[in-house]
Design an enzyme around this catalytic site. Structure first.
Site, short mmCIF file in Angstrom:
data_model
loop_
_atom_site.label_atom_id
_atom_site.label_comp_id
_atom_site.label_asym_id
_atom_site.label_seq_id
_atom_site.Cartn_x
_atom_site.Cartn_y
_atom_site.Cartn_z
N ARG A 60 49.73 36.53 43.21
CA ARG A 60 50.20 37.88 43.49
C ARG A 60 50.45 38.61 42.18
O ARG A 60 50.82 38.00 41.17
CB ARG A 60 51.49 37.85 44.31
CG ARG A 60 51.89 39.25 44.79
CD ARG A 60 53.31 39.36 45.25
NE ARG A 60 53.62 40.75 45.61
CZ ARG A 60 54.84 41.22 45.78
NH1 ARG A 60 55.88 40.43 45.62
NH2 ARG A 60 55.02 42.50 46.09
N HIS A 61 50.24 39.91 42.18
CA HIS A 61 50.45 40.72 40.98
C HIS A 61 51.91 40.70 40.53
O HIS A 61 52.80 40.27 41.27
CB HIS A 61 50.00 42.16 41.24
CG HIS A 61 50.73 42.81 42.40
ND1 HIS A 61 52.03 43.26 42.32
CD2 HIS A 61 50.33 43.06 43.68
CE1 HIS A 61 52.41 43.75 43.48
NE2 HIS A 61 51.39 43.64 44.33
N HIS A 111 47.34 40.69 46.26
CA HIS A 111 48.65 41.06 46.78
C HIS A 111 49.30 39.85 47.44
O HIS A 111 48.65 38.82 47.65
CB HIS A 111 48.50 42.21 47.76
CG HIS A 111 47.67 43.33 47.20
ND1 HIS A 111 48.20 44.41 46.56
CD2 HIS A 111 46.31 43.50 47.17
CE1 HIS A 111 47.22 45.22 46.16
NE2 HIS A 111 46.07 44.69 46.51
#
Length: 623
Positions: free
Chosen positions: A364-365, A550
């Site tokens: 995930r970012h 995401h």
């Protein structure tokens, strides 16, 4: 093979018979590896763990010299540590910058205690015992301070060690040589001449004054803890040049070498007649294979970069040995780094099965700026004329240029300053883990492309691996604000902002095909199609595929690989809310069983607390 080498191989091979099997050797033999190749792998990796030896054996499965029981060469050095080492390394860098590279730059700062000598692979542990015995015998008389006297000539600059401290160090070297001869049947020639720590050697005469000035700036007043370090090298390549691969190279012909960044290649300058211009013939240290390679994919490396450190004996400054702080007590005794015991056979078998597995790391970012400052974040950092400024340190220093101006960031926010920091920490941890990333795919959201870039920078791969933007792994558009899909940066805008984007990549799901407020099933279907293409795009890659997307992707991009049906929509939403910034899921392909498995990620999770806003105007002393 030369006649001398043949005799040496035969001599070593005959002595392998009838020996007992050390603890590290047993798991490798249980897997079916021959004794001589298992011993060779252990010696080549410093006899640290059976796992490292197993990886070496798999890498060298096509090595034509794998069955040749030629031993390693060993040498013992006295090495400084702490502040003195830092100052010497600073001298190394500055002397190279001001006066070009000389012979001293080929090796780390050291005092040679004995010349290189050979030791049979099955007797290497006896060298460790010889080092321990010699160190224990001289520990009480080893000098608290080793005096260094600067000596300079037209082609040499270094520190000489004289007097009684030099006598004690020479006695230590002679004791090690004696013990090595008794225990390991090695012929070791200890240093009996002037002990010295070389600073520069074979330099241009007009650089002598500059080098002397740099050397006199080295402070010698600091106390220093000295270590006796045992190193080995491959005796076949002593007179070869050493190259380091800078970029990945996939062979176009059967006589070419595969290169991965960081690989070391041994090149014999006298055997380059067959090579075309711009190419060289070399032997890979990682695989032992020989072949052609493009010279501009490499850079010159130092001689000692390929040496293997086996054990160290540290001479403590403390007179009371019981007061010594031992940071590596599990593997060290009286300053000696002892061999680690072999791990369970089951863990080694698991490693053997995963050495050549295909793997996918979904990340995930990092923290996004609107996550901290809310939906109105853009209004907080915009001037009336539409320019960006930084109202809080957790806002990024700047924003990339977008063709339609700053307003397009509203629904495509960047990373916060903490998000940038998180991404760099994760990249640095991945570098330390040793994972080999072979390709990178990112959601087109700016925060995901930023995270991928920062991770690649910490992995030292930002110029070697291009980011492939895949719209198919974008967030579930139902969760995006507005009735239309967000306006995302184009590939041209990303390249203009210095992102290394693969503009030739054809995504599984074009950006124009993203539907606003799509259904859960539509979202799951595009993620499935995208991850299948991603995995199939890299069929021959031996490293891990990195997907930066995401929080939802940790589920939607892994379940298709695991052969699991989509979760219920409500369960999916609850799960995604719990995924933190830089959360990771790691999938590996189990070829034996024909399926993918979810395994532990290569790095630990990142946990930290909140930090509320602070206004100094509300802080009035005394109230």
């Amino acid at each position: 093979m030369a006649a001398g080498e043949t005799q040496l191989y035969a001599k070593v091979s005959n002595k392998l018979k009838g020996r007992s099997t050390p603890l590290l050797l047993e798991p490798l033999l249980a897997m079916g590896f021959p004794v001589h190749t298992a011993l060779k792998a252990l010696a080549a990796t410093g006899r640290k763990t059976a796992e490292e030896a197993l990886v070496w054996l798999h890498e060298h499965c096509n090595d034509p010299s794998l069955d040749d029981p030629i031993p390693q060469e060993y040498a013992l050095f006295l090495c400084p540590t702490g502040p003195l080492l830092e100052k010497l390394q600073e001298f190394w860098r500055e002397s190279k910058r001001q006066c070009a590279k000389n012979r001293a730059h080929e090796v780390f700062p050291h005092v040679t205690l004995c010349d290189f000598f050979t030791c049979e692979d099955q007797k290497v542990e006896c060298l460790y015992e010889a080092l321990k015995r010699a160190g224990d015998r001289l520990l009480g008389s080893f000098p608290v301070a080793v005096p260094l006297a600067l000596h300079s000539s037209i082609s040499y600059l270094g520190f000489f060690i004289n007097g009684s401290p030099a006598d004690v160090i020479r006695e230590f070297a002679m004791t090690f040589a004696t013990e090595a001869s008794l225990l390991a049947d090695c012929s070791v020639k200890p240093c009996t001449k002037q002990l010295h720590l070389t600073l520069a050697h074979k330099f241009y005469p007009h650089h002598q004054r500059t080098l002397e000035q740099l050397a006199r700036a080295i402070p010698l007043g600091h106390s220093c803890q000295w270590t006796a370090a045992l190193y080995s090298r491959d005796m076949r390549f002593v007179h070869y040049q050493t190259l380091r691969a800078l970029f990945q190279y996939k062979p176009q012909n059967v006589d070419e070498l595969t290169l991965s960044p960081g690989d070391y290649i041994f090149v014999d300058p006298t055997q380059q007649d067959e090579a075309s211009e711009g190419w060289v013939i070399g032997i890979s240290q990682r695989t032992g294979c020989r072949g052609f390679l493009p010279e501009n994919y490499t850079d010159r490396a130092s001689e000692s970069d390929t040496w293997v450190k086996h054990r160290m004996y540290t001479f403590s400054l403390a007179t009371d040995l019981n007061s010594r702080k031992d940071s590596e007590a599990s593997s060290r005794c009286n300053g000696e780094f002892l061999p680690q015991t072999a791990r369970s056979l089951s863990s080694l078998q698991a490693l053997q099965a995963t050495v050549e597995r295909k793997s996918v790391l979904v990340v995930r970012h990092g923290e996004r700026v609107d996550q901290i400052f809310g939906k109105s974040w853009l209004q907080q950092c915009s001037t009336p004329d539409g320019k960006y400024y930084r109202p809080d340190l957790n806002f990024p220093c700047s924003l990339p240029r977008r063709s339609r101006g700053i307003k397009d960031f509203e629904n495509d926010p960047p990373l916060s300053s903490c998000g940038i920091f998180q991404s760099r920490i994760a990249g640095d941890a991945l570098l330390d883990s040793g994972i080999r990333i072979s390709s990178v795919f990112a959601s087109p959201a700016l925060r995901c492309v930023q995270t991928a870039k920062l991770i690649l920078e910490e992995l030292k791969l930002e110029k070697k691996i291009k980011i492939r933007v895949e719209p198919g792994i974008f967030e579930w558009t139902k969760w995006e604000a507005g009735k239309t899909t967000p306006t995302l940066m184009s590939l041209e805008e990303l390249k203009e902002a210095n992102f290394n984007i693969d503009t030739g990549y054809r995504p599984a799901f074009p950006l124009s095909a993203l539907l606003p407020a799509e259904s859960y099933q539509e979202y799951v279907d595009r993620c499935t199609a995208s991850v299948v293409q991603i995995v199939n795009t890299c069929p021959q890659d031996t490293g891990a595929i990195l997907i930066v997307s995401h929080g939802s992707a940790l589920d939607s991009c892994t379940r298709p690989l695991l052969g699991l049906p989509p979760r219920e929509c409500g369960d999916f939403a609850q799960l995604v809310r719990k995924i933190p910034s830089l959360g990771m899921c790691f999938c590996e392909e189990n070829k034996e069983e024909g399926k993918w498995e979810l395994v532990n990620p290569p790095v630990k999770t990142l946990t930290h607390g909140a930090n509320a806003a602070f206004n100094w105007r509300n802080w009035i002393s005394g109230n």
